[in-house]
Each structure stands twice: as C-alpha cells, then as structure tokens.
Design a protein around this motif. Sequence first.
Motif, PDB file in Angstrom:
ATOM      1  N   ASP A 255       1.990  -8.108   1.954  1.00 53.41           N
ATOM      2  CA  ASP A 255       1.587  -8.044   3.360  1.00 53.41           C
ATOM      3  C   ASP A 255       1.797  -6.612   3.865  1.00 53.41           C
ATOM      4  O   ASP A 255       2.923  -6.114   3.879  1.00 53.41           O
ATOM      5  CB  ASP A 255       2.446  -9.017   4.167  1.00 53.41           C
ATOM      6  N   PRO A 256       0.722  -5.924   4.298  1.00 50.29           N
ATOM      7  CA  PRO A 256       0.876  -4.530   4.734  1.00 50.29           C
ATOM      8  C   PRO A 256       1.779  -4.394   5.958  1.00 50.29           C
ATOM      9  O   PRO A 256       2.387  -3.354   6.158  1.00 50.29           O
ATOM     10  CB  PRO A 256      -0.556  -4.093   5.047  1.00 50.29           C
ATOM     11  N   ARG A 257       1.868  -5.456   6.762  1.00 47.94           N
ATOM     12  CA  ARG A 257       2.770  -5.394   7.919  1.00 47.94           C
ATOM     13  C   ARG A 257       4.224  -5.339   7.474  1.00 47.94           C
ATOM     14  O   ARG A 257       5.054  -4.687   8.108  1.00 47.94           O
ATOM     15  CB  ARG A 257       2.529  -6.600   8.832  1.00 47.94           C
ATOM     16  N   PHE A 258       4.522  -6.041   6.381  1.00 47.53           N
ATOM     17  CA  PHE A 258       5.880  -5.971   5.830  1.00 47.53           C
ATOM     18  C   PHE A 258       6.179  -4.551   5.353  1.00 47.53           C
ATOM     19  O   PHE A 258       7.259  -4.007   5.612  1.00 47.53           O
ATOM     20  CB  PHE A 258       6.015  -6.959   4.672  1.00 47.53           C
ATOM     21  N   ILE A 259       5.211  -3.955   4.650  1.00 47.27           N
ATOM     22  CA  ILE A 259       5.405  -2.577   4.169  1.00 47.27           C
ATOM     23  C   ILE A 259       5.627  -1.638   5.350  1.00 47.27           C
ATOM     24  O   ILE A 259       6.514  -0.781   5.332  1.00 47.27           O
ATOM     25  CB  ILE A 259       4.189  -2.123   3.347  1.00 47.27           C
TER      26      ILE A 259
ATOM     27  N   MET B  53       2.870  -2.331  -4.461  1.00 45.60           N
ATOM     28  CA  MET B  53       2.886  -3.385  -3.444  1.00 45.60           C
ATOM     29  C   MET B  53       1.480  -3.660  -2.919  1.00 45.60           C
ATOM     30  O   MET B  53       1.100  -4.818  -2.708  1.00 45.60           O
ATOM     31  CB  MET B  53       3.834  -2.989  -2.310  1.00 45.60           C
ATOM     32  N   ILE B  54       0.704  -2.622  -2.711  1.00 44.52           N
ATOM     33  CA  ILE B  54      -0.655  -2.794  -2.194  1.00 44.52           C
ATOM     34  C   ILE B  54      -1.518  -3.540  -3.200  1.00 44.52           C
ATOM     35  O   ILE B  54      -2.214  -4.510  -2.850  1.00 44.52           O
ATOM     36  CB  ILE B  54      -1.272  -1.428  -1.839  1.00 44.52           C
TER      37      ILE B  54
ATOM     38  N   ILE C 177      -4.254   4.195   4.183  1.00 43.53           N
ATOM     39  CA  ILE C 177      -4.323   5.636   4.431  1.00 43.53           C
ATOM     40  C   ILE C 177      -3.207   6.099   5.364  1.00 43.53           C
ATOM     41  O   ILE C 177      -2.458   7.023   5.028  1.00 43.53           O
ATOM     42  CB  ILE C 177      -5.714   6.020   4.971  1.00 43.53           C
ATOM     43  N   PRO C 178      -3.037   5.477   6.551  1.00 41.98           N
ATOM     44  CA  PRO C 178      -1.881   5.879   7.380  1.00 41.98           C
ATOM     45  C   PRO C 178      -0.546   5.556   6.724  1.00 41.98           C
ATOM     46  O   PRO C 178       0.444   6.275   6.942  1.00 41.98           O
ATOM     47  CB  PRO C 178      -2.079   5.100   8.687  1.00 41.98           C
ATOM     48  N   LEU C 179      -0.495   4.489   5.918  1.00 38.41           N
ATOM     49  CA  LEU C 179       0.756   4.198   5.205  1.00 38.41           C
ATOM     50  C   LEU C 179       1.098   5.332   4.247  1.00 38.41           C
ATOM     51  O   LEU C 179       2.254   5.759   4.157  1.00 38.41           O
ATOM     52  CB  LEU C 179       0.628   2.876   4.433  1.00 38.41           C
ATOM     53  N   ALA C 180       0.083   5.821   3.529  1.00 42.78           N
ATOM     54  CA  ALA C 180       0.313   6.924   2.591  1.00 42.78           C
ATOM     55  C   ALA C 180       0.782   8.172   3.331  1.00 42.78           C
ATOM     56  O   ALA C 180       1.684   8.885   2.869  1.00 42.78           O
ATOM     57  CB  ALA C 180      -0.964   7.211   1.812  1.00 42.78           C
ATOM     58  N   GLU C 181       0.186   8.445   4.489  1.00 41.33           N
ATOM     59  CA  GLU C 181       0.585   9.620   5.276  1.00 41.33           C
ATOM     60  C   GLU C 181       2.047   9.506   5.709  1.00 41.33           C
ATOM     61  O   GLU C 181       2.824  10.461   5.598  1.00 41.33           O
ATOM     62  CB  GLU C 181      -0.322   9.760   6.498  1.00 41.33           C
TER      63      GLU C 181
END
Length: 505
Positions: free
Chosen positions: A353-357, A347-348, A397-401
């Motif tokens: 859209d990272p907000r959607f993720i 997705m990235i 990075i915070p998404l991965a965490e």
Amino acid sequence: MTNGPDLFSSDGPDQGSPGPGVGGSAAGSGRALDPLAVRMRPRTIAEVVGQDHLTFPGSPLVQLVEASGGDRAGASSVILWGPPGVGKTTLAHVISHAPGRTFVELSAITAGVKDVRQVIENARRERDMYQRTTVLFLDEIHRFSKAQQDALLPAVENRLVVLVAATTENPSFSVISPLLSRSLLLTLRPLDDAAIADLLDRAVASERGLAGQFELEPAAKDFIVRIAGADARRSLTILEAAAGIAAAQAEFAEADDGDAADDPADEDAETEPEARTDADADAEGSSGSETDRRAILITEAACAEASSETVLRYDKNGDQHYDVVSAFIKSIRGSDVDAALHYLARMIVAGEDPRFIARRVVISAAEDIGMADPQALPIAVAASTAVQNIGMPEGRIPLAEAVTYLAMAPKSNASYRALDAAIADVKNGFSGQVPTHLRDAHYPGAKELGHGEGYKYSHDHPHGVAAQEYLPETLRGKRYYEPTGNGMERSLGERLEMLQRLLRP
C-alpha cells in the motif's frame, strides 16, 4: 484429510520414466505425469540441499528421521518455519519414511477440528493395534485458529502423533505457546544459488527428471537461478516449462528439415540414384541413431519465455513485510540512498500500500532527520499528500524524490529523544507545579490566587526573550534538547547556548 500415496518410494512406478517433451511409452510412465518438482523431491535426508544446519549427523532432525516407530526417544514433534520452496513438505515426507510409521497429511486451509480428532483417533488405533507411530504433516499451520491448534495439544504431548507442522510465518506470532513448547522449532533457510544450481543439474540428469534427454545451457541455468528467488519448486517449474518449449522448438525445426528433404530440385529428380553400399547404409543408420540420442538444448531464451518475470517474495502480513520495511527505514537512516531506493522498489513491485510507504517516509523525516534539516518533514508530507492525490503508479515519483532527499539529508534524532526524556520524567513523577506566573489569569478569581503575577511578556524584552523560569521548580535547570553538530543543528546549538544565557543570566 489424505492418507496420500508415497511420492518417494524407490519402487514407485516412475522409475526409469522419461522426461517431458520427448517420446516414451505411456506404459510405466506412472509418476512422469507428476510435476517435475514432485518427481525430484528428495527421498532421503542425504538428498536434501541447502539446510546443512539441520541435517548434520546426530541433529534433532536426523534423529527424528532415523528413529523407528517403537523408539522412546528422538521422535519429537517439529515445526518447520521457512519461506516457500525451501523443503518443508519434502522434509515431512522424508520423516514419514522411517520404519513403523503411518503418514497423514492435512492442510490447515481445508481441515478443521473434526479432521484433527479423526486423525488422533486413527493414530491411537494404529499405535495400540500395530505399534505404528502416526506422522501428521500439517501444512500452513498458521491458518489454524487457537481452538484448532488447542485440539492438537494432548496428542502431541502424549506422542500419539508426531506433528510435523509447516509455516511461512513467524511461529512466535502464529502458533500458540503451548504447542511451541511441545515441539522443536526448526528454521529453514532460503536456498543459495549453489543449491538451486545443484537441484537443476540433478533434475536434468536424473531418470526421475528429464532423464538426460535435455542439456541446460550455462546461461539458462544462471537465468533460472537468478529468477527463481531461492525457491526450489519455482526453479524446477521453470526448468520443466522451458524443457517443453525447447522440445516443441526442436520438433518444429526437425519437421522443417524433413519438408526440405522431401522437395528436391527438378534436376535431382531426373538423376538416377547411385547404388548404396552396405557401408553407406550402416553409416547412415549410425548417424540417425546418434541424432535421435542427441540432447535437446534448453536455452536462456526458452527459460525467459517460460517465466516472464521474477516472483518477488513478499508477504504483506508476514515477516518479509516487516523485514523489508525495516531495511528501508534503516537504509534511509544510514544515508545509503541506493539501498533505500532498492527497498522502496521491492515494496512497490510487491504491491505494498503506497499510503503505508508514505507514512513510513513521514515518520523517518521527523525521527531520523529532524532539526538537522527541517525541510525533510515538509517534503515527506508533500510526498504523502501527492501519493493520496494522484495514486499509483505515478505516486512512485514523489516517493522517490522524498526518499532520495531523506537518505542524503543530515541526520539527527535529538528532537524526539528530547521529548522521550521529558515523557520519562513525567511518567516517573517529575512533573511539579506549573509556576504561578505562567498560570492562566483570565478567569474570575485567578488574580486573587496570584496567577500570572510577575509574568514577563517576551516581546517587551531585548531579542524577544524574557529572563524568567519556565520549568516547574522540581526541574529547574533541566536540559532535554541537546542538538547535534549535524546540518542545521550546528547553528541551532549556538543559538541554544545564547538563549540559555538570556533566560538564565
């Protein structure tokens, strides 16, 4: 609207034309100027690869291809649904080659209702005057509005035209129901590695392709298969570009060798040339002819130069969007942290859209982890806030965490299932009256109505729990929340049993 030339006629001007990058006279080159992907399109249904589920003998598609213009059966309209590069346009042209047919091609990007009506009028004339069936290939039909698709209905129903519509989006959402009901929906599958490899081999050897003037290194073939993403058109485009690079490199190397041969050492210049025999001349000529015929090697390095990175198939408004997101959530739910990170990466890279993720991550924390690990939700919310504050690419990075934490956390959906059960009761009329002792007693006259009378203040009782009924009378004793034995809910289950004993001694 185009009554386009036949790209696949066996007597076309591209017959015997050489591949790119090597000599060949301009005369008779014809279609050699077309892209390799166009030159290598299958001419018959037997040449189509990777769609065996549609091309078996007697299949609706084969019947459509083999039916003649005057046949009363077999020539139904079809909608071809599949990702780019799997053969939708190719199949349309193959269908058009049946005898007694006129082929017309429209693109929904540029065509309108006026163009459609013109095609239908011409089709009526072709049928009445020449007994010819018109095949209308409509590319990107999902871009047509409802009104534009409606204009096709009478002609499709009366078989004035055989509609062959292509789309990369789910027809259930992008094509109107009346048109779907009048057509066969054929789903084309992404090509597997073997099919792509077969196409590459054909292109290297075929007179329509590179005409045997190139040799594809096995590692180079594997590279193209891997990077093409199941897209035949892209694989041939990379091959053609790599062939051009290999040809240029070979020409440059040959020029260097020629310069070196023209600059002998001084002592060699003073030496009288030895007499040359006829045998020497013949051997030299034979060697030169063999060199001229030697195939140019296409290496993996040339393919890498031709395509710097993989094109990821991902439509943010189409099926790929929903499929990848679905796999992402299910991987978190299934506790497969590696799969979850993979789909997050897709997705990235595709520019989602990272907000959607982040929103999906927050939902997953509450839906799938819940009270088994109450820390999951704050971590997900923190990741969502971080993405909004710092943006991308650092937001990954915070998404991965958060995704790592959620995938590895214990799972429970008991909380939201409890709420859904309560909502179902309310919708089904199991509401009942609020118990009198729980009703608001702060407004004038409330006490006269008995509101609040008998209410027990929880903090005045042992453990902060007062034994009284909180549910409406019709739901007395009802249990909604049933904790699992996972994670923190194991201890919550024990506490719930203790609370139930205190509330209902």
